[in-house]
Design an enzyme around this catalytic site. Structure first.
Site: not given
Length: 397
Positions: A81-82
């Site tokens: 998700c970064q």
């Protein structure tokens, strides 16, 4: 029902899938420490994941799915998700950690009956709107492959055209996308995540997201109208805090609704709070020898602007992994005297609804990073159970 878990991390989504009745054919994760957590738990007595296969420690881009093509009902996973996180560098589709293309490849090659993917709320920001649409269209039409050297923008344009012209007989998935707040499903954490749920079109399954079971209004009623929350925790009237100024208007409205027996207000359960999650754990600062795994005090917590910790009598703020270790504010408890301390690993695991039998082996920073990246087990189980019920109903007809 069989499943394959991609980007498994420490196993939150995979554990929720198991609890919903899925049997994992493969658990795939590239991070060594996360794989070690899963390997460690597989060998423990009374392990909740004793039947899991040994995790495949590899980059998803290198996985050959040919061995699983006849055995997979559902693919699940949380692509890193970064690239889209509000707390990250916001590089999105320019970030080499964007693994949505690999999620799409897995769906294309395995053609499962359904898939469950999860990601951060930041993916829905206006600045990513075109790429968000691109992800949706790729998942809906995984066989419409991007050409070599073709930009994602040009592929998006072709996908839009194809989606309007495709035949009913062409393989595609009926996609349901929704932003879910974990607190509304009985998780003691305000954690908003977007879920992508797809069912193969030839199955003709009409699926909807599960109804929310918990609400903030119900918590306000339990605190300030019935007092049930404080009584349950044996908090005397003189020790109860005052309601916040922000909530006074809502409490007044809820009192009126409660008198009128407003079904919508009283039908849901109260949000769970940090106190609900950790009230039976000993205070880690007292130096008592702990009988609870992963429950060790770590000093050094401090607040800074925008990062002020989680109040005891609210669901926690979203636990986060951080770029370089644990961020100060999101993973802290605000004590009743206003001071702060870090959550222990076990407290954070409780907030993410991992069972106490699930242990984390490694440094505090590393295990908190894994927990910050995890899908809450209870939320995963709720969504996966609904998907499993639809598939089981199909198979029984």
């Amino acid at each position: 029902m069989s499943s394959i878990e991609l980007f498994a991390g420490a196993g939150g989504l995979a554990l929720g899938m198991s609890n919903a009745g899925f049997n994992h054919s493969a658990i795939i994760e590239w991070n060594k420490d996360a794989c070690e957590t899963i390997r460690y738990n597989r060998l423990l007595d009374n392990s909740p994941i004793a039947g899991w296969p040994t995790p495949v420690e590899n980059d998803a881009r290198k996985i050959d799915y040919s061995a699983f093509r006849e055995a997979v009902n559902v693919i699940s996973g949380g692509p890193p998700c970064q690239p889209f996180s509000l707390g990250g560098k916001h590089q999105g589709y320019n970030d080499e950690r964007d693994m949505f293309p690999e999620a799409v490849r897995a769906v294309r090659e395995l053609k499962p009956k359904a898939f469950i993917f999860e990601n951060v709320k930041g993916l829905m920001r206006a600045s990513f709107s075109d790429y968000f649409e691109y992800i949706n269209l790729q998942l809906a039409f995984p066989d419409f492959v991007r050409k070599p050297e073709e930009s994602w923008e040009k592929h998006l344009y072709r996908l839009k055209c194809y989606s309007g012209q495709s035949k009913a007989s062409d393989l595609h998935y009926k996609l349901n996308v929704k932003l879910l707040n974990a607190a509304n499903y009985g998780v003691p954490q305000k954690r908003e995540r977007v879920f992508f749920i797809g069912f193969r079109s030839d199955l003709a399954i009409d699926w909807q997201f599960p109804e929310e079971t918990h609400s903030e209004d119900a918590l306000l009623i339990a605190k300030w109208i019935t007092g049930e929350y404080w009584e349950r925790h044996k908090i005397s009237k003189k020790d109860r805090p005052e309601p916040s100024v922000r909530s006074l208007g809502r409490i007044k409205r809820l009192k009126h609704a409660a008198k009128a027996t407003d079904v919508e207000v009283i039908s849901k359960l109260p949000w769970l709070t940090v106190r609900d999650a950790i009230c039976d754990l000993p205070d880690p600062e007292l130096g008592i020898k702990m009988q609870v795994d992963n429950h060790i005090f770590v000093p050094g917590a401090r607040t800074y602007p925008g990062h002020t910790g989680s109040p005891l009598d609210e669901p926690s703020k979203t636990l986060k992994a951080g770029d370089h270790g644990v961020p100060g504010g999101e993973n802290m408890l605000v004590k009743l005297d206003g001071s702060v301390r870090y959550f222990t690993v076990r407290e954070a695991a409780r907030i993410q609804t991992f069972p106490d039998q699930y242990r984390f082996n490694g440094s505090w920073t590393e295990t908190m990073r894994q927990l910050g990246n995890a899908v809450p087990v209870k939320l995963a189980q709720t969504v996966a159970s609904s998907v499993a019920a639809s598939i089981a109903n199909l198979d029984s007809n």
